[in-house]
Each structure stands twice: as C-alpha cells, then as structure tokens.
Design an enzyme around this catalytic site. Sequence first.
Site, mmCIF file in Angstrom:
data_model
loop_
_atom_site.group_PDB
_atom_site.id
_atom_site.type_symbol
_atom_site.label_atom_id
_atom_site.label_comp_id
_atom_site.label_asym_id
_atom_site.label_seq_id
_atom_site.Cartn_x
_atom_site.Cartn_y
_atom_site.Cartn_z
ATOM 1 N N ASP A 264 -24.451 -0.927 -5.292
ATOM 2 C CA ASP A 264 -23.595 -1.599 -4.311
ATOM 3 C C ASP A 264 -24.474 -2.247 -3.260
ATOM 4 O OD1 ASP A 264 -23.834 0.411 -1.835
ATOM 5 O OD2 ASP A 264 -23.773 1.564 -3.699
ATOM 6 N N ASP B 7 -23.943 -1.678 -0.024
ATOM 7 C CA ASP B 7 -23.557 -0.912 1.158
ATOM 8 C C ASP B 7 -22.451 -1.689 1.888
ATOM 9 O OD1 ASP B 7 -23.955 1.538 2.513
ATOM 10 O OD2 ASP B 7 -24.980 0.487 4.124
HETATM 11 N N1 LIG Z 1 -24.334 2.592 0.018
HETATM 12 C C1 LIG Z 1 -24.821 3.802 -0.191
HETATM 13 N N2 LIG Z 1 -25.166 4.594 0.847
HETATM 14 C C2 LIG Z 1 -25.695 5.832 0.617
HETATM 15 N N3 LIG Z 1 -25.868 6.352 -0.604
HETATM 16 C C3 LIG Z 1 -25.526 5.605 -1.653
HETATM 17 N N4 LIG Z 1 -25.596 5.849 -2.973
HETATM 18 C C4 LIG Z 1 -25.128 4.757 -3.613
HETATM 19 N N5 LIG Z 1 -24.753 3.809 -2.738
HETATM 20 C C5 LIG Z 1 -24.990 4.309 -1.512
#
Ligand SMILES: Nc1ncnc2[nH]cnc12
Length: 306
Positions: free
Chosen positions: A221, A223
């Site tokens: 992703d 975030d």
């Molecule tokens: N955006 C994110 N923040 C923290 N841990 C994660 N693991 C996978 N995506 C994450």
Amino acid sequence: MADLPSHFEGPVHIAVIGGTGLQKIDGYVPIATVNPETPWGYPSAPITILKHGDVPIAFLSRHGASHEYAPHEIPNRANIAALRIIGVRTVIAFSAVGSLQEEVKPRDFVVPDQVIDRTKGVRPSTFFEKGVVGHVGFADPFDEKIAKVVRECGHALAGEGVVMHDKGTIICMEGPQFSTRAESHMYRSWGGTVINMSALPEAKLAREAEMVYQMICMATDYDCWRSTEDVNVEMVIAHMAANSGNAKLLVAAVLDKLSDIEHTDLIQGRHCEGQISGMLKFMTKKEGRGAEGAKNAEYLFPGVWE
Ligand SMILES: Nc1ncnc2[nH]cnc12
Ligand SMILES: CSC[C@H]1O[C@H](OP(=O)(O)O)[C@H](O)[C@@H]1O
C-alpha cells in the site's frame, strides 16, 4: 503437522520468519516441528523444520499460526532465543510494508539497509537486563552480505515480474493502528522508504543474539500520504495474496543460494561470532552480576561466563 517429530537432531542454521500473508512457505517437506521453552517463554508458534537438500530450514510465523499476536504482543525474545537454541545463525525476515515513496509500488520488494525506531518502548527489546548489561552496535541493523544475495536473487527474477529496490529505510512504528496523514508525511520528510510494525525489536534482538539478520519487505500500500486510497487491512492482504507467488519464488531463490557451500561460513554467522558474547563478561563485574540475568545470557551463549 500433528504427527511430525517434535525433536530435530542437528543444528538448523537458516530460518525464515514469515509475517502477514506469509504464514507458511510451500514447496518444502516439513520434517519436524519444535517448540522450545526459553527463559522468555515459547515462540509465537511451533517452529517448522523443512527439508531443503542437506541444509534444513526453520520457519516461524511471527504473528502466530493463526495471526493471533498483534505487533506489540509478538514474543520477540522467545522467537529469537528459540531460533538461536536450535542452531539458527541467519534469519531472513519477511514483512508486508507500506510504501512511503512513489517509485516503490505495491507488490515491489525492498531490501532495507536502515531502520528508524518509532516503537513506543512498550516492547521488551533486550536480552541483557537483571544484573547483566550489554550494549551492542546497531549502526547497520541488517546484514550487507545477505542483502547482496537477496538483491541478486530478486534481480534474477525480474522476468517473473519481481521488482526489487536495493536499499531503503524502514520506519518501524508501534501500531497496531496505522499512521495519521501528518505522521506519514513526516516519515517521508525523514527519508523513510517503507513503513511496518515489526522490524523492531526483532532486528535488535537478533543482533544481540549474534545472528545475521536481513529483512525482505514487500509493499502492499501507499500508507496514507498519497491521498489516493488510504491503507487498510483488506488492501494489505489482497496485495500479499496476489503477489505471494513471487514472494515465495524470491524466498526459495534466496534459500537455494544461501545453501551453496560457498555460503557455509556466512549462514553460520562466523563474521558475527563472539562479538556480543565476548563483550558481556567485561561489562558487568562478576560480583555485581544478577543470577537471573546471568542465567539468561548463558542460555543464549553457553559458557559465556567461563
Ligand atoms: N501502511 C502501513 N503501515 C504500517 N505497517 C504496514 N504494513 C503494511 N502496510 C503498512
Ligand atoms: C496487516 S497490516 C500491518 C501489519 O503488517 C505487517 O506485518 P509483518 O511485518 O509481520 O509482515 C506490519 O508490520 C504490521 O504488523
């Protein structure tokens, strides 16, 4: 797994710690499951020993067999101590991460070389306490020699669709909630490449235990900094599932490479041997040493006080 032997004769030098979406690795025959009780309790799941030619592999699921441990609940000390006691000296740790940089796209892999600690001090993060003091170097938290092997394997799999970024800084946050948008932007301004919740204290403990440790990250992703779709668990799981084939190909290639005879000294952690255990004796004077702390260090390093 129930009818597998619960004992394995002989050391296992390499372990894979699997994270979110990598709760097991397929394609290997399990030959034993071991569950050592350490001074820090039991590992998050029984450790599976997998047949891999003449070089057996240990596999441990970081969040437990059914993903029952949140990042702050993972028994990291028991995990690392249990791996050490069965002979492990090299850990390949897998992690699903958020990307903090445009060029690291979901499903890309990153071989991190740095980490910034944003955990909140609630996770037990050292083996050395209770009358035993130890300070270990952590300037370079990962192992460059293993990283080199991982990078080569990743690039060799480019034809299979594996995209590999050779370096990166992990922000390891406390969680379990994801970051705020302001935090996500701040991490970018700090030079963060990816973000997760589980690099620490795992990597610190591996260093204390004189183990060679390298994390392999897979982005799932962006975030929440990119103002497109904010991270959520479904997104993480979906990208992990969609790319688990490549994740497993990469792990398999790394294990094959590390099992080559030319890497025997590397996987046995010869270049780290004695670095920590050699220092302990000189740190806390014998008369001040605590019995429990000393016994715990002895568990990790038999004969350390002789
Ligand atoms: N955006 C994110 N923040 C923290 N841990 C994660 N693991 C996978 N995506 C994450
Ligand atoms: C399910 S999203 C957050 C979760 O995913 C990562 O897990 P892991 O590093 O074990 O693959 C991240 O660190 C969080 O624990």
